[in-house]
Design a protein around this motif. Structure first.
Motif, PDB file in Angstrom:
ATOM      1  N   SER A   1      -3.118  -1.566  -8.498  1.00 25.30           N
ATOM      2  CA  SER A   1      -4.191  -1.335  -7.533  1.00 25.30           C
ATOM      3  C   SER A   1      -5.183  -2.496  -7.544  1.00 25.30           C
TER       4      SER A   1
ATOM      5  N   MET B   1      -6.596   5.148  -3.615  1.00 25.79           N
ATOM      6  CA  MET B   1      -6.105   4.593  -4.870  1.00 25.79           C
ATOM      7  C   MET B   1      -6.990   4.976  -6.047  1.00 25.79           C
ATOM      8  N   ASP B   2      -8.107   5.622  -5.766  1.00 26.33           N
ATOM      9  CA  ASP B   2      -8.992   6.072  -6.839  1.00 26.33           C
ATOM     10  C   ASP B   2      -8.568   7.422  -7.398  1.00 26.33           C
TER      11      ASP B   2
ATOM     12  N   TRP C   1       2.738   1.561  -3.309  1.00 26.47           N
ATOM     13  CA  TRP C   1       1.875   1.991  -4.407  1.00 26.47           C
ATOM     14  C   TRP C   1       1.835   3.521  -4.460  1.00 26.47           C
ATOM     15  N   HIS C   2       1.732   4.156  -3.292  1.00 30.86           N
ATOM     16  CA  HIS C   2       1.717   5.620  -3.261  1.00 30.86           C
ATOM     17  C   HIS C   2       3.060   6.192  -3.707  1.00 30.86           C
TER      18      HIS C   2
ATOM     19  N   ALA D   1      -5.687   8.251  -8.670  1.00 27.83           N
ATOM     20  CA  ALA D   1      -4.436   8.094  -9.423  1.00 27.83           C
ATOM     21  C   ALA D   1      -4.294   9.130 -10.531  1.00 27.83           C
TER      22      ALA D   1
ATOM     23  N   TYR E   1      -3.593  -5.467  -5.854  1.00 22.51           N
ATOM     24  CA  TYR E   1      -3.610  -5.240  -4.407  1.00 22.51           C
ATOM     25  C   TYR E   1      -4.985  -5.583  -3.828  1.00 22.51           C
ATOM     26  N   ASP E   2      -6.015  -5.183  -4.533  1.00 15.09           N
ATOM     27  CA  ASP E   2      -7.380  -5.463  -4.089  1.00 15.09           C
ATOM     28  C   ASP E   2      -7.659  -6.968  -4.064  1.00 15.09           C
TER      29      ASP E   2
ATOM     30  N   GLU F   1      -3.382   1.374 -12.266  1.00 13.97           N
ATOM     31  CA  GLU F   1      -4.671   0.696 -12.148  1.00 13.97           C
ATOM     32  C   GLU F   1      -4.482  -0.811 -12.016  1.00 13.97           C
TER      33      GLU F   1
ATOM     34  N   HIS G   1       0.845  -1.205   0.000  1.00 11.94           N
ATOM     35  CA  HIS G   1       0.000   0.000   0.000  1.00 11.94           C
ATOM     36  C   HIS G   1       0.880   1.254   0.000  1.00 11.94           C
TER      37      HIS G   1
END
Length: 303
Positions: free
Chosen positions: A179, A222-223, A35-36, A225, A182-183, A176, A32
């Motif tokens: 992400s 994460m939405d 990802w950022h 991006a 990850y989900d 995307e 997480h």
């Protein structure tokens, strides 16, 4: 986000239990945070490549760490096997596995960059074009090349919307895709906690506010991006323009009362089409300017 109870209140610290899959869950939280870091380096080719490589390797390693704890579960093969079978049929999850092997054993991913350029001179003159650039070009270098190669008026704004894509997964933008992976992995992390009877575990949160051990609510962070993919520049000053969004989640009746208290009851947008409403809107704008000495941009959407 996950196959768990989405939107439930967060469990208090005093109700949290030791994590049943500490290493795997901690690595999940690492992903997480990473990802950022990948999103933040979107405009820098080397930084993006470096963080993407690390993110993909960590995403792949989570399942290996989880499998090392299979002896702690009586029916591990049943629930983990079901998730594993579904992942094998998932194009993105297969890409994660293959990409990790490529990164570790062969070379970097074959990522390429696409840039959509929009030039806005004023409300009625906007132009947009999609261009291909060498992946090594930083976004500022792309901007400089566009300005040198084209005759562009010195006023207005130029926006570059960059997209990173791997040739092995051309239908997905890479933030995307990661992400999404990850989900999917979050689903099995959640299931492991449920199988162990742990509603919420006590792994400590990280410095980044959204990186916690909580796996019940969807990750809206994460939405956003697209914010990392856009570069807006004022053509007149050369300065970067940053987008921002402010959400008002208050009592609409109270906000209305405060507006009437400050401005009085002179807000009437009128009736009819946009042309019919214009005189009233201008009158309202003049009143706001008189009270505040300034006026933000308002948009009225008429259906």
């Amino acid at each position: 986000m996950h196959e768990g109870p989405i939107g439930e209140p967060k469990v208090g610290d005093d109700q949290r239990l030791p994590c049943p899959i500490r290493d795997a869950h901690r690595r999940f939280m690492d992903c997480h945070a990473h990802w950022h870091m990948t999103a933040d380096s979107y405009m820098s080719p080397d930084g993006f490549r470096l963080n993407l490589n690390a993110l993909i390797q960590n995403l792949r390693n989570i399942t290996w760490l989880l499998q090392k704890r299979k002896g702690d579960f009586t029916n591990f093969r049943h629930w983990y096997g079901a998730w594993q079978d579904s992942a094998k049929d998932d194009s993105v999850m297969k890409w994660i596995v293959k990409s990790r092997n490529r990164i570790v054993k062969e070379a970097d991913l074959e990522i390429h960059s696409e840039a959509k350029v929009r030039i806005s001179l004023d409300w009625t003159h906007e132009f947009e074009k999609t261009l291909q650039f060498p992946p090594r070009f930083p976004t500022r270098q792309i901007l400089a090349g566009i300005l040198v190669a084209n005759t562009i008026p010195p006023t207005g704004t130029i926006t570059i919307n960059r997209r990173w894509i791997d040739r092995a997964l051309p239908e997905w933008e890479l933030l995307e895709a990661t992400s999404y992976a990850y989900d999917r992995i979050g689903q099995i992390i959640y299931t492991a906690h449920q199988e162990a009877g742990v509603e919420a575990c006590n792994l400590p949160a990280r410095q980044t506010a959204c990186v916690t051990s909580d796996i019940h609510s969807s990750l809206t962070c994460m939405d956003s991006a697209d914010d990392n993919r856009l570069l807006h520049v004022d053509l007149q000053t050369g300065q970067t323009i940053r987008e921002s969004r402010v959400d008002f989640d208050g009592d609409s009746a109270e906000l209305t009362r405060m507006a009437f208290e400050k401005y009085g009851g002179e807000f009437d947008v009128g009736t009819g089409d946009a042309i019919d409403r214009l005189p009233n809107l201008l009158k309202t704008a003049q009143h706001v300017l008189k009270v505040d000495k300034s006026h933000l941009t308002f948009a009225y959407l008429l259906d």
